[in-house]
Design a protein around this motif. Structure first.
Motif, PDB file in Angstrom:
ATOM      1  N   VAL A 238       0.685  -1.287  -0.113  1.00 21.73           N
ATOM      2  CA  VAL A 238      -0.140  -0.116  -0.027  1.00 21.73           C
ATOM      3  C   VAL A 238       0.898   1.041  -0.113  1.00 21.73           C
ATOM      4  N   ILE A 239       1.799   1.121   0.886  1.00 24.39           N
ATOM      5  CA  ILE A 239       2.778   2.337   0.889  1.00 24.39           C
ATOM      6  C   ILE A 239       3.510   2.477  -0.552  1.00 24.39           C
ATOM      7  N   GLN A 240       3.720   1.364  -1.132  1.00 26.34           N
ATOM      8  CA  GLN A 240       4.538   1.520  -2.305  1.00 26.34           C
ATOM      9  C   GLN A 240       3.415   2.041  -3.556  1.00 26.34           C
ATOM     10  N   ALA A 241       2.271   1.554  -3.404  1.00 24.90           N
ATOM     11  CA  ALA A 241       1.240   2.291  -4.406  1.00 24.90           C
ATOM     12  C   ALA A 241       1.059   3.841  -4.168  1.00 24.90           C
ATOM     13  N   TYR A 242       0.873   4.063  -2.997  1.00 21.87           N
ATOM     14  CA  TYR A 242       0.741   5.644  -2.447  1.00 21.87           C
ATOM     15  C   TYR A 242       2.079   6.567  -3.056  1.00 21.87           C
ATOM     16  N   VAL A 255      -3.414   7.014   5.031  1.00 25.61           N
ATOM     17  CA  VAL A 255      -3.439   6.369   6.606  1.00 25.61           C
ATOM     18  C   VAL A 255      -3.586   5.032   6.639  1.00 25.61           C
ATOM     19  N   LEU A 256      -2.848   4.212   7.573  1.00 23.96           N
ATOM     20  CA  LEU A 256      -2.703   2.907   7.501  1.00 23.96           C
ATOM     21  C   LEU A 256      -3.088   2.694   9.101  1.00 23.96           C
ATOM     22  N   ALA A 257      -4.451   2.214   9.181  1.00 27.81           N
ATOM     23  CA  ALA A 257      -4.879   2.153  10.735  1.00 27.81           C
ATOM     24  C   ALA A 257      -5.016   0.734  11.081  1.00 27.81           C
ATOM     25  N   GLY A 258      -4.369   0.470  12.306  1.00 32.18           N
ATOM     26  CA  GLY A 258      -4.341  -1.143  12.606  1.00 32.18           C
ATOM     27  C   GLY A 258      -4.341  -1.159  13.989  1.00 32.18           C
ATOM     28  N   GLY A 259      -4.489  -2.295  14.509  1.00 32.79           N
ATOM     29  CA  GLY A 259      -4.339  -2.416  15.882  1.00 32.79           C
ATOM     30  C   GLY A 259      -3.699  -3.845  16.080  1.00 32.79           C
ATOM     31  N   GLU A 260      -4.005  -4.447  16.966  1.00 34.10           N
ATOM     32  CA  GLU A 260      -3.558  -5.809  17.340  1.00 34.10           C
ATOM     33  C   GLU A 260      -4.784  -6.582  17.636  1.00 34.10           C
ATOM     34  N   ALA A 261      -4.695  -7.841  17.286  1.00 36.63           N
ATOM     35  CA  ALA A 261      -5.523  -8.952  17.696  1.00 36.63           C
ATOM     36  C   ALA A 261      -4.963  -9.695  18.430  1.00 36.63           C
ATOM     37  N   SER A 262      -5.376 -10.216  19.767  1.00 31.86           N
ATOM     38  CA  SER A 262      -4.783 -10.663  20.818  1.00 31.86           C
ATOM     39  C   SER A 262      -4.309 -12.166  20.401  1.00 31.86           C
ATOM     40  N   ASP A 263      -4.877 -12.453  19.256  1.00 30.72           N
ATOM     41  CA  ASP A 263      -4.404 -13.783  18.956  1.00 30.72           C
ATOM     42  C   ASP A 263      -3.382 -13.810  17.688  1.00 30.72           C
ATOM     43  N   ASP A 264      -2.769 -13.013  17.626  1.00 30.10           N
ATOM     44  CA  ASP A 264      -1.817 -12.665  16.530  1.00 30.10           C
ATOM     45  C   ASP A 264      -0.476 -12.189  16.863  1.00 30.10           C
ATOM     46  N   ALA A 272       7.010  -3.182  12.213  1.00 29.08           N
ATOM     47  CA  ALA A 272       8.255  -2.718  12.019  1.00 29.08           C
ATOM     48  C   ALA A 272       8.731  -2.693  10.722  1.00 29.08           C
ATOM     49  N   GLU A 273       8.351  -3.419   9.683  1.00 34.00           N
ATOM     50  CA  GLU A 273       8.344  -3.356   8.430  1.00 34.00           C
ATOM     51  C   GLU A 273       7.792  -2.272   7.753  1.00 34.00           C
ATOM     52  N   VAL A 274       6.726  -2.002   8.058  1.00 37.39           N
ATOM     53  CA  VAL A 274       5.716  -0.914   7.633  1.00 37.39           C
ATOM     54  C   VAL A 274       6.424   0.508   8.011  1.00 37.39           C
ATOM     55  N   ARG A 275       6.830   0.687   9.170  1.00 42.68           N
ATOM     56  CA  ARG A 275       7.576   1.876   9.425  1.00 42.68           C
ATOM     57  C   ARG A 275       8.927   1.928   8.903  1.00 42.68           C
ATOM     58  N   GLU A 276       9.495   1.027   8.408  1.00 39.89           N
ATOM     59  CA  GLU A 276      10.574   1.144   7.867  1.00 39.89           C
ATOM     60  C   GLU A 276      10.457   1.668   6.218  1.00 39.89           C
ATOM     61  N   GLU A 277       9.639   0.927   5.804  1.00 38.93           N
ATOM     62  CA  GLU A 277       8.987   1.410   4.343  1.00 38.93           C
ATOM     63  C   GLU A 277       8.307   2.924   4.354  1.00 38.93           C
ATOM     64  N   ALA A 278       7.724   3.163   5.378  1.00 39.02           N
ATOM     65  CA  ALA A 278       7.115   4.637   5.645  1.00 39.02           C
ATOM     66  C   ALA A 278       8.334   5.613   5.656  1.00 39.02           C
ATOM     67  N   HIS A 285       0.430   8.113   7.760  1.00 36.99           N
ATOM     68  CA  HIS A 285      -0.080   8.234   8.942  1.00 36.99           C
ATOM     69  C   HIS A 285      -0.211   6.666   9.548  1.00 36.99           C
ATOM     70  N   ILE A 286       0.639   6.004  10.336  1.00 39.84           N
ATOM     71  CA  ILE A 286       0.273   4.933  10.671  1.00 39.84           C
ATOM     72  C   ILE A 286      -0.086   4.936  12.167  1.00 39.84           C
ATOM     73  N   LEU A 287      -1.452   4.493  12.004  1.00 42.52           N
ATOM     74  CA  LEU A 287      -2.115   4.646  13.232  1.00 42.52           C
ATOM     75  C   LEU A 287      -2.295   3.369  14.119  1.00 42.52           C
ATOM     76  N   LEU A 288      -1.992   3.182  15.534  1.00 44.20           N
ATOM     77  CA  LEU A 288      -2.153   2.230  16.286  1.00 44.20           C
ATOM     78  C   LEU A 288      -3.196   2.247  17.153  1.00 44.20           C
ATOM     79  N   LEU A 289      -4.405   1.873  16.952  1.00 44.84           N
ATOM     80  CA  LEU A 289      -5.729   2.237  17.626  1.00 44.84           C
ATOM     81  C   LEU A 289      -6.205   1.038  18.516  1.00 44.84           C
ATOM     82  N   PRO A 290      -6.874   1.256  19.490  1.00 43.64           N
ATOM     83  CA  PRO A 290      -7.019   0.369  20.551  1.00 43.64           C
ATOM     84  C   PRO A 290      -8.443  -0.349  19.888  1.00 43.64           C
TER      85      PRO A 290
END
Ligand code: UDP
Length: 413
Positions: A238-242, A255-264, A272-278, A285-290
């Motif tokens: 997605v970042i490459q396309a942008y 905006v890349l919005a995500g959070g964590e699933a407790s089973d992942d 970390a890969e996404v942050r590096e690419e950005a 905007h990489i958003l880590l949402l509850p």
């Protein structure tokens, strides 16, 4: 009619709700249990959150249980998930043992509930081995696979198949995912709840506050992808396309919005890969949402000009449905459940590469009318096919069918 059912009737049509009540009457008081592996994060939790109360509203006695385990259990089930979606994963015996043990221990905790239930829906591989610890089960057990299992890595599927084969039936989201199994298989795609915080209309003040909170400019074009940080969702693509599209549309925001699933357990590495690419691009905007940030995600999807879901494998992609319900054109990976929703050139575009996605982004941002037209078509497509009411109707029909066996005709009272 209850308030809740009236609210669904207003959106989906009163005939749709009447139909549900008629089907549910014959199942009044039936004990139904759903089991999955997390209460928050990811599509399955999102669906159960709404499906369970609405089934209860219709007079069935439905509950939702969650299987849990240690780190090795989640490593194992993540590897199974990756294997079912086609990755050549080797799952060490130590992890498989943790999987078996967790299922055995959880079976002990849930035994009473599961043996008494008339219908048990087991979601995905995590709790699939519960069945073998229920020799005295009374009801029908259904394995519900939400994963894109069209090309599973054989050793993983062969292992899981031994667990699943003993079920009374299984459900897949698409015909392409169905497997060779010795029982009936049903095709039931997932759905969204139009009345949830994730999908209701939002007041303009709330939209403005989300723009302000995340430093987004409402006057510049915005791309949004909402997803767990999982490689199959291809956030790096997605970042490459942008970046490619931005050469022609310099004021583009992402905006890349995500959070964590407790089973992942793999989320952090992907992030970390996404942050590096950005890098230090302030317009990414990489958003880590509850996990309960439903209204924020709703606002971000509404704020988007285009919603992306550039997955390389996707069981269904509720984020696509959510975006279409908000009248957004979707550029999605040409895979799995996205194909069921993104009708190429009508409700969005199907793409294979960052280059393809960038081309479609440029095209749409220069064709505002086309964007609107696609968005409107998408919303009606969701209304017809992917609302909770349709989903529940299919579950009720399945339960009726299982209860009555292979009768030619079932008379509803
Ligand atoms: N979601 C969320 N917060 C996040 C990421 C995703 O609430 O940070 C929601 C998203 O809106 C959607 C669901 O989780 O309702 C993800 O479902 P989908 O089928 O798209 O993917 P899955 O995670 O099940 O692979």
């Amino acid at each position: 009619m209850s308030h809740l059912l009236e609210a669904y009737a207003a959106i989906a049509g009163s005939d749709v709700v009447d139909h549900l009540r008629q089907l549910a009457e014959s199942l009044h008081g039936a004990k139904v249990v759903h089991v999955n592996s997390t209460r928050v994060g990811g599509g399955v939790a999102e669906i159960l959150e709404k499906l369970v109360p609405l089934t209860n509203e219709l007079g069935l006695d439905t509950s939702w249980e969650v299987i849990s385990g240690g780190e090795a259990f989640y490593q194992c089930t993540k590897a199974m998930h990756n294997g079912l979606q086609g990755n050549r994963v080797h799952i060490p015996a130590r992890l498989l043992a943790a999987y078996e043990e967790a299922n055995e221990a959880n079976a002990e905790i849930m035994r009473e509930k599961l043996t008494e239930a008339d219908f048990v829906f087991i979601h995905d591989p995590q709790p699939a081995a519960l069945l073998e610890h229920m020799p005295k089960r009374g009801g029908k057990w259904v394995w519900r696979c939400h994963i894109d299992a069209s090309h599973p890595y054989r050793p993983v599927w062969n292992y899981l198949r031994r667990k699943v084969a003993n079920y009374d039936a299984s459900i897949f989201s698409l015909p392409a995912f169905a497997q060779l199994l010795p029982h009936s298989q049903y095709i039931i795609p997932p759905s969204i709840d139009p009345l949830s915080d994730k999908n209701i209309d939002l007041p303009p003040e709330e939209m403005e506050s989300v723009f302000a909170t995340f430093g987004l400019d409402p006057h510049r074009p915005l791309l949004v992808q909402v997803s767990r940080f999982d490689r199959f969702k291809d956030p790096v693509g997605v970042i490459q396309a942008y970046r490619l599209a931005r050469k022609y549309i310099p004021d583009l925001q992402l905006v890349l919005a995500g959070g964590e699933a407790s089973d992942d357990p793999e989320g952090e590495a992907t992030l970390a890969e996404v942050r590096e690419e950005a890098g230090n691009d302030l317009d990414i905007h990489i958003l880590l949402l509850p996990p309960d940030a439903h209204r924020v995600i709703n606002a971000l999807q509404r704020a988007a000009d285009i919603v992306l879901q550039k997955s390389t494998r996707e069981g269904f992609g509720l984020t696509v449905t959510e975006a279409m319900w908000k009248s957004k054109p979707v550029i999605g990976g040409d895979t799995g459940g996205i194909r069921l929703q993104v009708i190429n050139y009508h409700t969005g575009f199907l793409v294979h590469t960052p280059e393809g996605a960038a081309l479609r982004i440029r095209y749409l941002l220069h064709q505002k009318e086309r964007m609107q037209e696609m968005g409107m078509k998408g919303k009606e497509y969701v209304r017809e096919n992917f609302l909770l009411t349709r989903h529940l109707r299919e579950y009720l029909t399945l339960m009726l069918g299982m209860r009555h066996g292979a009768k030619y005709r079932i008379v509803l009272s």
